[in-house]
Scaffold this motif. Structure first.
Motif, PDB file in Angstrom:
ATOM      1  N   THR A 377      37.063  44.526  46.418  1.00 62.01           N
ATOM      2  CA  THR A 377      35.725  44.778  45.892  1.00 62.01           C
ATOM      3  C   THR A 377      35.206  43.484  45.276  1.00 62.01           C
ATOM      4  OG1 THR A 377      36.491  45.365  43.675  1.00 62.01           O
ATOM      5  CG2 THR A 377      36.383  47.149  45.275  1.00 62.01           C
ATOM      6  N   PRO A 378      33.920  43.421  44.953  1.00 59.14           N
ATOM      7  CA  PRO A 378      33.423  42.251  44.219  1.00 59.14           C
ATOM      8  C   PRO A 378      34.155  42.084  42.885  1.00 59.14           C
ATOM      9  CG  PRO A 378      31.594  43.543  45.096  1.00 59.14           C
ATOM     10  CD  PRO A 378      32.836  44.351  45.322  1.00 59.14           C
ATOM     11  N   ILE A 379      34.337  40.866  42.470  1.00 61.83           N
ATOM     12  CA  ILE A 379      35.008  40.565  41.201  1.00 61.83           C
ATOM     13  C   ILE A 379      34.329  41.301  40.053  1.00 61.83           C
ATOM     14  CG2 ILE A 379      35.413  38.753  39.486  1.00 61.83           C
ATOM     15  CD1 ILE A 379      37.424  38.573  41.642  1.00 61.83           C
ATOM     16  N   GLU A 380      32.998  41.363  40.082  1.00 59.56           N
ATOM     17  CA  GLU A 380      32.261  42.022  39.000  1.00 59.56           C
ATOM     18  C   GLU A 380      32.645  43.494  38.880  1.00 59.56           C
ATOM     19  OE1 GLU A 380      30.961  40.315  41.471  1.00 59.56           O
ATOM     20  OE2 GLU A 380      30.315  38.467  40.474  1.00 59.56           O
ATOM     21  N   THR A 381      32.869  44.143  40.012  1.00 56.74           N
ATOM     22  CA  THR A 381      33.270  45.551  39.984  1.00 56.74           C
ATOM     23  C   THR A 381      34.644  45.700  39.340  1.00 56.74           C
ATOM     24  OG1 THR A 381      31.990  46.037  41.987  1.00 56.74           O
ATOM     25  CG2 THR A 381      33.729  47.595  41.401  1.00 56.74           C
ATOM     26  N   LEU A 382      35.574  44.814  39.688  1.00 57.41           N
ATOM     27  CA  LEU A 382      36.909  44.871  39.093  1.00 57.41           C
ATOM     28  C   LEU A 382      36.837  44.627  37.586  1.00 57.41           C
ATOM     29  CD1 LEU A 382      39.110  42.944  41.700  1.00 57.41           C
ATOM     30  CD2 LEU A 382      39.032  45.414  41.303  1.00 57.41           C
ATOM     31  N   GLU A 383      36.049  43.665  37.179  1.00 53.88           N
ATOM     32  CA  GLU A 383      35.944  43.367  35.743  1.00 53.88           C
ATOM     33  C   GLU A 383      35.368  44.544  34.967  1.00 53.88           C
ATOM     34  OE1 GLU A 383      33.632  39.812  35.914  1.00 53.88           O
ATOM     35  OE2 GLU A 383      35.410  38.484  35.982  1.00 53.88           O
ATOM     36  N   ARG A 384      34.361  45.190  35.522  1.00 48.99           N
ATOM     37  CA  ARG A 384      33.786  46.363  34.853  1.00 48.99           C
ATOM     38  C   ARG A 384      34.783  47.507  34.810  1.00 48.99           C
ATOM     39  NH1 ARG A 384      28.575  47.646  38.022  1.00 48.99           N
ATOM     40  NH2 ARG A 384      28.481  49.375  36.519  1.00 48.99           N
ATOM     41  N   ALA A 385      35.543  47.672  35.896  1.00 47.55           N
ATOM     42  CA  ALA A 385      36.552  48.740  35.925  1.00 47.55           C
ATOM     43  C   ALA A 385      37.637  48.489  34.885  1.00 47.55           C
ATOM     44  CB  ALA A 385      37.155  48.851  37.320  1.00 47.55           C
ATOM     45  N   ILE A 386      38.050  47.236  34.763  1.00 45.72           N
ATOM     46  CA  ILE A 386      39.083  46.893  33.770  1.00 45.72           C
ATOM     47  C   ILE A 386      38.574  47.133  32.366  1.00 45.72           C
ATOM     48  CG2 ILE A 386      40.370  44.956  32.799  1.00 45.72           C
ATOM     49  CD1 ILE A 386      40.569  43.881  35.723  1.00 45.72           C
ATOM     50  N   ASP A 387      37.331  46.760  32.101  1.00 46.22           N
ATOM     51  CA  ASP A 387      36.737  47.026  30.780  1.00 46.22           C
ATOM     52  C   ASP A 387      36.725  48.531  30.486  1.00 46.22           C
ATOM     53  OD1 ASP A 387      36.323  44.371  30.293  1.00 46.22           O
ATOM     54  OD2 ASP A 387      34.226  44.372  30.927  1.00 46.22           O
ATOM     55  N   ALA A 388      36.370  49.319  31.500  1.00 46.68           N
ATOM     56  CA  ALA A 388      36.320  50.774  31.307  1.00 46.68           C
ATOM     57  C   ALA A 388      37.708  51.331  31.039  1.00 46.68           C
ATOM     58  CB  ALA A 388      35.708  51.437  32.549  1.00 46.68           C
ATOM     59  N   LEU A 389      38.730  50.773  31.706  1.00 43.44           N
ATOM     60  CA  LEU A 389      40.094  51.259  31.482  1.00 43.44           C
ATOM     61  C   LEU A 389      40.567  50.938  30.066  1.00 43.44           C
ATOM     62  CD1 LEU A 389      41.820  50.282  34.866  1.00 43.44           C
ATOM     63  CD2 LEU A 389      41.366  52.592  34.039  1.00 43.44           C
ATOM     64  N   GLN A 390      40.165  49.805  29.526  1.00 41.08           N
ATOM     65  CA  GLN A 390      40.580  49.444  28.175  1.00 41.08           C
ATOM     66  C   GLN A 390      40.040  50.427  27.137  1.00 41.08           C
ATOM     67  OE1 GLN A 390      42.779  46.909  28.299  1.00 41.08           O
ATOM     68  NE2 GLN A 390      42.208  46.781  30.466  1.00 41.08           N
ATOM     69  N   LYS A 391      38.906  51.057  27.437  1.00 35.97           N
ATOM     70  CA  LYS A 391      38.261  51.981  26.507  1.00 35.97           C
ATOM     71  C   LYS A 391      38.718  53.423  26.708  1.00 35.97           C
ATOM     72  CE  LYS A 391      34.209  48.968  26.611  1.00 35.97           C
ATOM     73  NZ  LYS A 391      32.821  48.827  27.081  1.00 35.97           N
ATOM     74  N   LEU A 392      39.547  53.653  27.712  1.00 31.89           N
ATOM     75  CA  LEU A 392      39.974  55.009  28.037  1.00 31.89           C
ATOM     76  C   LEU A 392      40.840  55.609  26.915  1.00 31.89           C
ATOM     77  CD1 LEU A 392      40.015  57.230  30.247  1.00 31.89           C
ATOM     78  CD2 LEU A 392      42.083  56.128  31.145  1.00 31.89           C
TER      79      LEU A 392
END
Length: 392
Positions: A377-392
Motif C-alpha cells: 500500500t502507499p506509505i501514507e496508508t501504512l503510517e496512518r494504520a500504525i498510528d491507529a494501532l497505537q491508539k487501540l
C-alpha cells in the motif's frame, strides 16, 4: 411427445459446482467498497495487489502491438516473442532449461493452477499442501475431485520437513502443492526444504505443482525453483504469473512450465477454456519478461521498506508479528489482544481503527487467531494504520 409435468421444476446447476466456494476476501473487499461509498474512511490492508502501477515499458509494448494491429488469434501456446523471453528468463533466473514445447501462456496464475490440478488429479486423489494457504487452492483441489491434506506451516518451521510429510502420504497421494514464497504467511522454503520435498516426491512417485507467484518478492535468501533440482523437471508443473512482479493483476497473463505427458493435457485444457491469451496482452508480457532493468530490484527495496515499517508498528502496538521472508503480507497473531476468533478480531479492528484486514481462518483452520495485513500500500496508508494501532 414427452408428458407434461403437473408442476414446474426449476433446473439446477451441475452438482460438481457445489465443490467450489466463493472468496471471503472478495466479500471483505465488497464490504470495504460499500463503506467507502458511504463516506467512511478505511485503511485498506486487506488487498493482494502490488501498490505500484504497471511499468510504462510494459504498457508501451502493448500500445505498439495495438498500433501494429496485433489483435488476431495468436498460437494457442503463446506468441514466439513471449515464449522466447520466458525460455531465456527461466534459464537465467530459475535455472530451468526448456524449449517452447514445455511452455504455454495462460490467463494468469489462477488459470494455470486450475489447469495443473485438472491435469493431475482423479477423484479421490490426495494433495498435500501447507496451511495456512491461499484459499482458492482448496477449491481447485475439490473441483478436480481431489482431497486436501494439510501440513501446518508452524510444524514445518520447527521440525524436519520429510518427517512432516511421510505420515501424511497414503496410496492415494498424488500431488504436493508448493507455494513459496507463500500467501498468506510470507514463508519461503529453503533450498534444503525443497530438496527434502523433491526426495519425497521422487521416492513416492508424486507430482509437484509449484506456485511461484511471488518469486521476485523474497528478502533474504535467493528464490529456488523446485523444478531446477535433479530429476524434478519431469514431475513438476510450475505456474508463474506476471501479476505480482510487474503489477499486472488486471492483465490476466502468466505461464506454465511442464514436461509431457502433463503439457499435452494442459494445452488441451487451455484450448478448451480460454482458447489462448489476448494477443496484445502477450506483447506486453513479452516486454515484462524480457526486461533486464533494475525494476525488480527497486520494487523489492520498496517492499522491504514497507515490511519493516509495518512489522515495527505492529510490534509496538503489542501484537506478535514476524518479518516474512517473502511476499507482501504480514500474518499477525492477534490472540493476546483481540482474542482467538479471527473474524471477530477483523470486525473489531475495522470498527475501532478503520483498518481492513483478512481473518486468518479464511486461509485454513491453522490461521485462526491471526489477521493478514498487506503492506503493498502507499506509505501514507501504512503510517496512518500504525498510528491507529497505537491508539487501540
Amino acid at each position: 411427445m414427452l408428458p407434461l409435468l403437473n408442476e414446474t421444476i426449476t433446473p439446477l446447476p451441475a452438482a460438481r459446482t457445489g465443490l467450489l466456494g466463493f472468496s471471503d476476501i472478495v466479500r471483505i473487499r465488497n464490504r470495504v467498497l460499500a463503506l467507502r461509498q458511504q463516506g467512511t474512511p478505511v485503511l485498506q490492508l486487506e488487498g493482494g495487489e502490488p501498490f505500484a502501477p504497471t511499468p510504462e515499458f510494459v504498457k508501451d509494448a502493448m500500445k505498439r502491438a495495438l498500433d501494429a494491429n496485433q489483435t488476431r488469434y495468436a498460437p494457442s501456446s503463446g506468441i514466439p516473442q513471449l515464449l522466447d523471453a520466458i525460455r531465456d528468463k527461466l534459464a537465467e533466473r530459475n535455472r530451468i532449461a526448456v524449449s517452447h514445447e514445455q511452455l504455454i501462456a495462460v490467463a494468469g496464475g489462477m488459470h494455470g493452477l486450475f489447469c495443473a490440478f485438472q491435469a493431475t488429479l482423479d477423484p479421490g486423489d490426495e494433495t498435500i499442501f501447507f496451511s495456512p494457504f491461499w484459499t482458492p487452492i482448496r477449491d481447485l483441489v475439490h473441483f478436480s475431485g481431489g482431497v486436501p491434506v494439510f501440513v501446518p506451516w508452524s510444524e514445518l518451521r520447527e521440525g524436519n520437513l520429510a518427517e512432516m510429510l511421510e505420515p501424511r502420504i497414503t496410496p492415494r497421494t498424488r500431488v504436493i502443492y508448493v507455494n513459496s514464497p507463500a500467501n498468506p504467511t510470507g514463508d519461503a522454503l529453503t533450498g534444503e526444504q525443497l530438496r527434502a520435498i523433491a526426495q519425497v516426491a521422487i521416492a513416492r512417485n508424486l507430482v509437484v505443482i509449484a506456485d511461484e507467484a511471488y518469486e521476485d518478492i523474497i528478502y533474504d535468501e535467493p528464490h529456488v525453483s523446485i523444478a531446477s533440482l535433479p530429476d524434478m523437471a519431469s514431475r513438476t508443473i510450475t505456474v508463474f504469473t506476471l501479476s505480482k512482479s510487474y503489477s499486472m493483476t488486471g492483465w490476466r497473463v502468466g505461464y506454465v512450465v511442464a514436461d509431457n505427458p502433463f503439457m499435452d493435457v494442459i494445452r488441451k485444457l487451455v484450448l478448451n477454456s480460454v482458447n489462448g491469451v489476448s494477443t496484445p496482452t502477450q506483447h506486453g508480457a513479452a516486454a515484462a519478461v524480457a526486461d533486464r532493468s533494475d525494476h525488480l530490484r527497486q520494487m523489492l527495496s520498496e517492499y522491504r521498506m514497507r515490511r519493516d515499517l509495518l512489522v515495527d508498528g505492529v510490534s509496538r502496538a503489542g501484537f506478535d508479528a514476524v518479518a516474512p521472508a517473502g511476499a507482501f503480507y504480514l500474518f499477525v497473531d492477534v490472540r493476546s489482544r483481540l482474542g482467538n476468533d479471527s473474524w471477530a478480531a477483523m470486525n473489531q479492528l475495522l470498527e475501532l481503527t478503520g483498518i481492513a484486514t483478512v481473518p486468518g481462518v479464511v486461509f485454513g483452520q491453522e490461521g485462526e487467531g491471526h489477521l493478514r495485513m498487506s503492506f503493498s500500500t502507499p506509505i501514507e496508508t501504512l503510517e496512518r494504520a500504525i498510528d491507529a494501532l497505537q491508539k487501540l
